[in-house]
Every structure is written in structure tokens, then in C-alpha cells.
Scaffold this motif. Structure first.
Motif, mmCIF file in Angstrom:
data_model
loop_
_atom_site.group_PDB
_atom_site.id
_atom_site.type_symbol
_atom_site.label_atom_id
_atom_site.label_comp_id
_atom_site.label_asym_id
_atom_site.label_seq_id
_atom_site.Cartn_x
_atom_site.Cartn_y
_atom_site.Cartn_z
ATOM 1 N N SER A 159 32.277 -6.236 9.860
ATOM 2 C CA SER A 159 33.327 -6.088 8.745
ATOM 3 C C SER A 159 32.907 -6.352 7.420
ATOM 4 O O SER A 159 33.260 -5.965 6.472
ATOM 5 N N VAL A 160 32.166 -7.154 7.373
ATOM 6 C CA VAL A 160 31.532 -7.618 6.112
ATOM 7 C C VAL A 160 30.463 -6.461 5.515
ATOM 8 O O VAL A 160 30.594 -6.206 4.405
ATOM 9 N N LEU A 161 29.895 -5.797 6.352
ATOM 10 C CA LEU A 161 29.225 -4.616 5.897
ATOM 11 C C LEU A 161 30.259 -3.511 5.602
ATOM 12 O O LEU A 161 29.683 -2.595 4.722
ATOM 13 N N ALA A 162 31.093 -3.318 6.238
ATOM 14 C CA ALA A 162 32.239 -2.175 5.682
ATOM 15 C C ALA A 162 33.564 -2.770 4.814
ATOM 16 O O ALA A 162 34.253 -2.501 4.805
ATOM 17 N N VAL A 163 33.002 -4.136 3.991
ATOM 18 C CA VAL A 163 34.012 -4.480 3.281
ATOM 19 C C VAL A 163 34.474 -3.432 2.140
ATOM 20 O O VAL A 163 35.551 -3.683 1.405
ATOM 21 N N ARG A 164 33.782 -2.374 1.872
ATOM 22 C CA ARG A 164 34.024 -1.606 0.708
ATOM 23 C C ARG A 164 35.118 -0.584 1.151
ATOM 24 O O ARG A 164 35.926 -0.239 0.403
ATOM 25 N N GLU A 165 35.512 -0.365 2.520
ATOM 26 C CA GLU A 165 36.499 0.279 3.129
ATOM 27 C C GLU A 165 37.553 -0.390 3.257
ATOM 28 O O GLU A 165 37.666 -1.742 3.471
ATOM 29 N N SER A 166 39.069 -0.089 3.039
ATOM 30 C CA SER A 166 40.114 -1.026 3.095
ATOM 31 C C SER A 166 40.242 -1.309 4.618
ATOM 32 O O SER A 166 40.797 -2.584 4.965
ATOM 33 N N PHE A 167 39.708 -0.492 5.615
ATOM 34 C CA PHE A 167 40.057 -0.873 6.999
ATOM 35 C C PHE A 167 39.107 -2.037 7.301
ATOM 36 O O PHE A 167 39.442 -2.744 8.278
ATOM 37 N N GLY A 168 37.705 -1.969 6.668
ATOM 38 C CA GLY A 168 37.178 -3.124 6.834
ATOM 39 C C GLY A 168 37.475 -4.358 6.427
ATOM 40 O O GLY A 168 37.353 -5.487 7.266
ATOM 41 N N LYS A 169 38.215 -4.415 5.426
ATOM 42 C CA LYS A 169 39.084 -5.897 4.656
ATOM 43 C C LYS A 169 39.920 -6.164 6.034
ATOM 44 O O LYS A 169 40.253 -7.320 5.995
ATOM 45 N N ILE A 170 40.684 -5.018 6.359
ATOM 46 C CA ILE A 170 41.897 -5.503 7.358
ATOM 47 C C ILE A 170 41.273 -6.194 8.343
ATOM 48 O O ILE A 170 41.930 -7.061 9.099
ATOM 49 N N LEU A 171 40.315 -5.482 8.986
ATOM 50 C CA LEU A 171 39.547 -6.076 10.118
ATOM 51 C C LEU A 171 38.985 -7.424 9.883
ATOM 52 O O LEU A 171 39.243 -8.423 11.102
ATOM 53 N N LEU A 172 38.493 -7.634 8.945
ATOM 54 C CA LEU A 172 37.917 -9.108 8.496
ATOM 55 C C LEU A 172 39.004 -9.880 8.468
ATOM 56 O O LEU A 172 38.855 -11.170 9.135
ATOM 57 N N VAL A 173 39.967 -9.814 7.856
ATOM 58 C CA VAL A 173 41.173 -10.789 7.874
ATOM 59 C C VAL A 173 41.760 -10.980 9.049
ATOM 60 O O VAL A 173 42.143 -11.929 9.460
ATOM 61 N N PHE A 174 41.926 -9.807 10.040
ATOM 62 C CA PHE A 174 42.495 -9.806 11.375
ATOM 63 C C PHE A 174 41.627 -10.786 12.249
ATOM 64 O O PHE A 174 41.951 -11.527 13.010
ATOM 65 N N ASN A 175 40.340 -10.744 12.114
ATOM 66 C CA ASN A 175 39.615 -11.541 12.872
ATOM 67 C C ASN A 175 39.256 -12.940 12.576
ATOM 68 O O ASN A 175 39.550 -13.786 13.431
ATOM 69 N N ALA A 225 29.380 3.867 6.387
ATOM 70 C CA ALA A 225 30.718 3.126 6.233
ATOM 71 C C ALA A 225 31.609 3.535 7.400
ATOM 72 O O ALA A 225 32.114 2.362 7.944
ATOM 73 N N PHE A 226 31.631 4.657 7.930
ATOM 74 C CA PHE A 226 32.519 4.734 8.966
ATOM 75 C C PHE A 226 31.949 4.213 10.312
ATOM 76 O O PHE A 226 32.644 3.734 11.183
ATOM 77 N N SER A 227 30.387 4.283 10.579
ATOM 78 C CA SER A 227 29.968 3.783 11.636
ATOM 79 C C SER A 227 30.193 2.163 11.604
ATOM 80 O O SER A 227 30.363 1.612 12.756
ATOM 81 N N TYR A 228 30.028 1.438 10.412
ATOM 82 C CA TYR A 228 30.334 0.018 10.522
ATOM 83 C C TYR A 228 31.776 -0.347 10.841
ATOM 84 O O TYR A 228 32.002 -1.147 11.542
ATOM 85 N N VAL A 229 32.726 0.459 10.181
ATOM 86 C CA VAL A 229 34.081 0.256 10.667
ATOM 87 C C VAL A 229 34.298 0.551 12.030
ATOM 88 O O VAL A 229 35.062 -0.419 12.683
ATOM 89 N N THR A 230 33.525 1.449 12.608
ATOM 90 C CA THR A 230 33.897 2.024 14.058
ATOM 91 C C THR A 230 33.352 0.740 14.990
ATOM 92 O O THR A 230 34.059 0.444 15.996
ATOM 93 N N PHE A 231 32.092 0.183 14.605
ATOM 94 C CA PHE A 231 31.486 -0.752 15.423
ATOM 95 C C PHE A 231 32.450 -2.231 15.187
ATOM 96 O O PHE A 231 32.583 -2.962 16.149
ATOM 97 N N ALA A 232 32.757 -2.395 14.039
ATOM 98 C CA ALA A 232 33.700 -3.653 13.860
ATOM 99 C C ALA A 232 35.136 -3.445 14.344
ATOM 100 O O ALA A 232 35.523 -4.623 14.992
ATOM 101 N N SER A 233 35.618 -2.475 14.803
ATOM 102 C CA SER A 233 36.743 -2.247 15.161
ATOM 103 C C SER A 233 36.703 -2.329 16.694
ATOM 104 O O SER A 233 37.497 -2.903 17.574
ATOM 105 N N LEU A 234 35.180 -1.777 17.430
ATOM 106 C CA LEU A 234 35.173 -1.987 18.794
ATOM 107 C C LEU A 234 35.040 -3.365 19.239
ATOM 108 O O LEU A 234 35.584 -3.903 20.166
#
Length: 95
Positions: free
Chosen positions: A67-83, A16-25
């Protein structure tokens, strides 16, 4: 048995951390290209023959996937909405 469940839990957190990291990158790449496109209003975000637009759309798609793969994390949801909101902003208010 406890060590095995601990390792599985830790591995899930690492994935999950790697998904969030790649999504944020890729989200930051999309943000920087969007700022570049807004600073030099020669092309729009949907002008596909130009390199900045191709990079922006590709990074947007990759960021949405992670971001969809990391949607379980709150930061993944934030990145999805931001994008999504950044892409809508670039389509509506971009050059």
C-alpha cells in the motif's frame, strides 16, 4: 521517441496496478483472518504463538508495504487507511 515515453508511462501504470493488486490481495487475506479470529474468540490478534495471528500479522505487514508502494494511486491510499483502521479495531475490540 514518443513510443519510448509511452512504454515508460505504460510500465509505470502496470507497476502501480500490480502494487495495488498485491496490496488488495493481502488486505483481503488480513480481513478474512480477522473475521475468523472474531468469529472464534479463542485467540486475539496479538497472540503470536497461534497460526491465525501469525498469518494475520504477516499479511498486514505485506499489505502495508504494498500500500505504501502504491500510495500514488487513490486505491492505494484507501487500502492503507483501511488496513491501519482494521488493525486498530482488532487490537482494541478483538478477543
Amino acid at each position: 521517441m514518443d513510443e519510448n515515453s509511452y512504454e515508460k508511462k505504460h510500465l509505470k501504470k502496470l507497476v502501480a496496478f500490480s502494487y495495488v493488486t498485491f496490496a488488495s490481495l493481502f488486505s483481503l487475506i488480513f480481513l478474512m483472518i480477522s473475521i475468523f479470529i472474531l468469529s472464534f474468540p479463542i485467540t486475539g490478534i496479538l497472540d503470536l504463538p497461534y497460526i491465525p495471528s501469525q498469518i494475520a500479522i504477516t499479511s498486514f505487514i505485506i499489505s502495508i508495504i504494498f500500500s505504501v508502494l502504491a500510495v500514488r494511486e487513490s486505491f492505494g491510499k484507501i487500502l492503507l487507511v483501511f488496513n491501519v483502521f482494521l488493525m486498530l479495531f482488532m487490537i482494541i475490540y478483538g478477543p
